[in-house]
Design an enzyme around this catalytic site. Structure first.
Site, mmCIF file in Angstrom:
data_model
loop_
_atom_site.group_PDB
_atom_site.id
_atom_site.type_symbol
_atom_site.label_atom_id
_atom_site.label_comp_id
_atom_site.label_asym_id
_atom_site.label_seq_id
_atom_site.Cartn_x
_atom_site.Cartn_y
_atom_site.Cartn_z
ATOM 1 N N LYS A 23 0.823 -1.204 0.000
ATOM 2 C CA LYS A 23 0.000 0.000 0.000
ATOM 3 C C LYS A 23 0.857 1.254 0.000
ATOM 4 O O LYS A 23 0.608 2.212 -0.752
ATOM 5 C CB LYS A 23 -0.904 0.009 1.233
ATOM 6 C CG LYS A 23 -1.787 1.245 1.340
ATOM 7 C CD LYS A 23 -2.322 1.467 2.729
ATOM 8 C CE LYS A 23 -1.290 2.103 3.622
ATOM 9 N NZ LYS A 23 -1.868 2.744 4.828
ATOM 10 N N ASN A 24 1.888 1.268 0.836
ATOM 11 C CA ASN A 24 2.703 2.471 0.975
ATOM 12 C C ASN A 24 3.617 2.719 -0.224
ATOM 13 O O ASN A 24 4.246 3.774 -0.305
ATOM 14 C CB ASN A 24 3.528 2.412 2.264
ATOM 15 C CG ASN A 24 2.662 2.584 3.498
ATOM 16 O OD1 ASN A 24 1.560 3.132 3.424
ATOM 17 N ND2 ASN A 24 3.139 2.103 4.631
ATOM 18 N N CYS A 116 -3.786 13.521 13.099
ATOM 19 C CA CYS A 116 -3.647 12.069 12.937
ATOM 20 C C CYS A 116 -3.698 11.434 14.316
ATOM 21 O O CYS A 116 -3.096 11.942 15.260
ATOM 22 C CB CYS A 116 -2.328 11.747 12.242
ATOM 23 S SG CYS A 116 -2.032 9.985 12.036
ATOM 24 N N ARG A 121 2.095 14.742 12.286
ATOM 25 C CA ARG A 121 2.818 14.418 11.055
ATOM 26 C C ARG A 121 2.906 15.686 10.221
ATOM 27 O O ARG A 121 2.200 15.853 9.228
ATOM 28 C CB ARG A 121 2.088 13.328 10.267
ATOM 29 C CG ARG A 121 2.139 11.947 10.921
ATOM 30 C CD ARG A 121 1.373 10.966 10.065
ATOM 31 N NE ARG A 121 1.588 9.590 10.470
ATOM 32 C CZ ARG A 121 1.090 8.539 9.810
ATOM 33 N NH1 ARG A 121 0.365 8.723 8.731
ATOM 34 N NH2 ARG A 121 1.323 7.317 10.222
ATOM 35 N N GLN A 125 8.593 19.751 6.053
ATOM 36 C CA GLN A 125 9.719 19.315 5.245
ATOM 37 C C GLN A 125 9.344 19.190 3.763
ATOM 38 O O GLN A 125 10.167 19.431 2.884
ATOM 39 C CB GLN A 125 10.282 17.994 5.773
ATOM 40 C CG GLN A 125 10.817 18.071 7.192
ATOM 41 C CD GLN A 125 11.943 19.084 7.343
ATOM 42 O OE1 GLN A 125 12.978 18.970 6.685
ATOM 43 N NE2 GLN A 125 11.741 20.084 8.180
ATOM 44 N N ASP A 309 5.498 0.742 12.275
ATOM 45 C CA ASP A 309 4.267 0.078 11.846
ATOM 46 C C ASP A 309 4.180 -1.377 12.301
ATOM 47 O O ASP A 309 3.153 -2.028 12.104
ATOM 48 C CB ASP A 309 4.132 0.139 10.322
ATOM 49 C CG ASP A 309 3.617 1.483 9.841
ATOM 50 O OD1 ASP A 309 3.223 2.310 10.682
ATOM 51 O OD2 ASP A 309 3.606 1.705 8.617
ATOM 52 N N ARG A 401 -7.976 -0.219 5.782
ATOM 53 C CA ARG A 401 -7.090 0.727 5.120
ATOM 54 C C ARG A 401 -5.779 0.067 4.693
ATOM 55 O O ARG A 401 -5.122 0.558 3.772
ATOM 56 C CB ARG A 401 -6.769 1.915 6.042
ATOM 57 C CG ARG A 401 -7.912 2.882 6.278
ATOM 58 C CD ARG A 401 -7.422 4.090 7.061
ATOM 59 N NE ARG A 401 -6.203 4.604 6.457
ATOM 60 C CZ ARG A 401 -5.074 4.859 7.134
ATOM 61 N NH1 ARG A 401 -4.998 4.635 8.427
ATOM 62 N NH2 ARG A 401 -4.002 5.323 6.501
#
Length: 425
Positions: A23-24, A116, A121, A125, A309, A401
């Site tokens: 997913k990422n 979040c 987050r 940057q 994670d 998700r």
């Protein structure tokens, strides 16, 4: 609202489970389709809520998107470079359209993603990097409004120094640099495998990217980029979650199809220390438990360190270990929300600042528990696999998700698990 019901068991898990696409990796690559016209095709895409959310965002922006998992096709369209709060708030990764939009269209208006559950987050940057490439940026009523040089001109290559490794920031600036004039050097980059995968895509599209997956990345921008056809890498966090599932019962023997052991080195080291046997067999990874779980200390860190994670899932395993373990979280300040729910199931966990002291217990007990975020929900499902009697995990829209058909995959390994509809809360 759906829930997951799990009936704990003493019998070990056995069999083979296929690991879905990452997913990422898929999310930034879908955003990268905005850098070119024509039809791009992304394969091995998991059927997840976040993929659907990204597809909806691309459609809103004007692209023609077809989702037919495991394939997502993004066709051409007339793009309006504006992403509203109503879509961005559903998923923080939506901010990754900012770099591609301003690089290709000279202007972008993208909502700030908001809060979040697991902690702050910030996108500072991201903005710092885009400003270094020549963007003029202002914040207005919750939106980031970015323009290229001279009111919408082409970005220019530059040196960008990130104050800290940032996955999203690295990805956003990489994509913007792919259409910038000249060469861009990014320093102190995030090093995740998903960033390396984005670099492969940008190279396929016609940019020249070197160093993706290291802390220094060089990008030589192209005048135009091309559509692509690509199958994404397996999801290392999903793979890690099934590795933990295999560790919960003595005698378990689980084969993971498609898992990349090299991307899971930090987790594998800690699991071996906890007593697991992990081997590579051709295209498969085998995880076996032949004895008791031993307590192991873990501190999360940016890749290639132990992934934040996987913190909740690993803590759940430590709840059954012999002796004490200390789990320290250094990435997010509010990522222990699964602890009260594990405590309700009989776990012995004491929070001390950014650390959790876990004393292993002989057993856990089934309960009705509430998922608070994606990885916390996975830890609760895992706990249900070994808890006495029945566990009901509510609010599993968090789970959807990031995990494709988790109940089907676990049931294929011998778990007693089902999804139920219409559960309140």
């Amino acid at each position: 609202m759906d829930a997951i019901r799990v009936r704990g068991q003493s019998t070990p898990l056995k069999g083979k489970v296929r690991i879905s696409g990452a997913k990422n990796a898929a999310l930034p690559i879908l955003c990268a389709t905005l850098l070119s016209e024509g039809e791009s095709k992304l394969r091995n895409v998991p059927a997840l809520r976040d993929i659907d959310t990204t597809a909806a965002l691309l459609r809103f922006l004007g692209r023609d998107v077809k989702v037919d998992a495991p394939i997502v096709t993004v066709g051409p369209g007339t793009v309006k470079p504006e992403a509203p709060y109503e879509l961005v708030k559903q998923m923080r990764a939506s901010v990754l359209v900012l770099g591609p939009l301003v690089a290709r269209y000279g202007r972008a208006k993208v909502s700030l993603p908001g809060g979040c559950a697991i902690g702050a987050r910030p996108v500072d940057q991201h903005l710092k990097g885009l400003e270094a490439l020549g963007c003029t940026i202002r914040l207005e009523r919750g939106y980031v409004i970015a323009e290229g040089p001279n009111g919408g001109g082409r970005l220019k290559g530059a040196e960008v120094y990130f104050d800290m490794p940032t996955v999203g920031g690295t990805e956003n600036v990489m994509m913007a640099a792919a259409l910038a004039k000249g060469r861009t050097t990014l320093v102190n980059c995030a090093r995740e495998p998903e960033i390396e995968e984005l670099g492969r895509i940008l190279n396929k599209m016609g940019a020249e990217v070197d160093g993706a997956g290291t802390d220094v990345i060089h990008v030589k921008g192209a005048d135009d980029l091309h559509p692509f056809d690509h199958a994404i890498i397996p999801d290392r966090i999903e793979a890690g979650t099934y590795m933990i599932a295999a560790a919960l019962h003595e005698g378990s023997d689980v084969l993971l199809e498609g898992a990349e052991l090299d991307d899971l080195e930090a987790l594998s080291v800690k699991m071996r220390a906890a007593g697991m046997t992990i081997t590579k067999e051709d295209a498969l990874m085998r995880v076996q438990r032949k004895g008791p779980i031993r307590g192991v200390n873990v501190t999360t860190a940016p890749h290639p360190g132990f992934p934040t994670d996987m913190q909740a899932q690993f803590m759940m395993m430590m709840c059954l270990a012999r002796g004490e373990s200390v789990i320290s979280e250094t990435i997010f300040e509010n990522r222990f929300m699964h602890v009260p729910e594990l405590q309700r199931m009989g776990a012995s966990v004491v929070l001390r600042g950014n650390s959790a002291v876990v004393q292993g217990v002989p057993k856990l007990y089934g309960a009705s528990v509430m998922a608070t975020d994606l990885r916390a929900s996975a830890s609760l499902v895992l706990a249900g696999l070994v808890a006495d009697e029945e566990t009901e995990v509510r609010r599993v829209y968090h789970l959807d998700r990031g995990y494709e058909h988790i109940e089907d995959k676990l049931r294929g390994l011998g778990a007693n698990i089902e999804r139920v509809k219409g559960v309140e809360g």
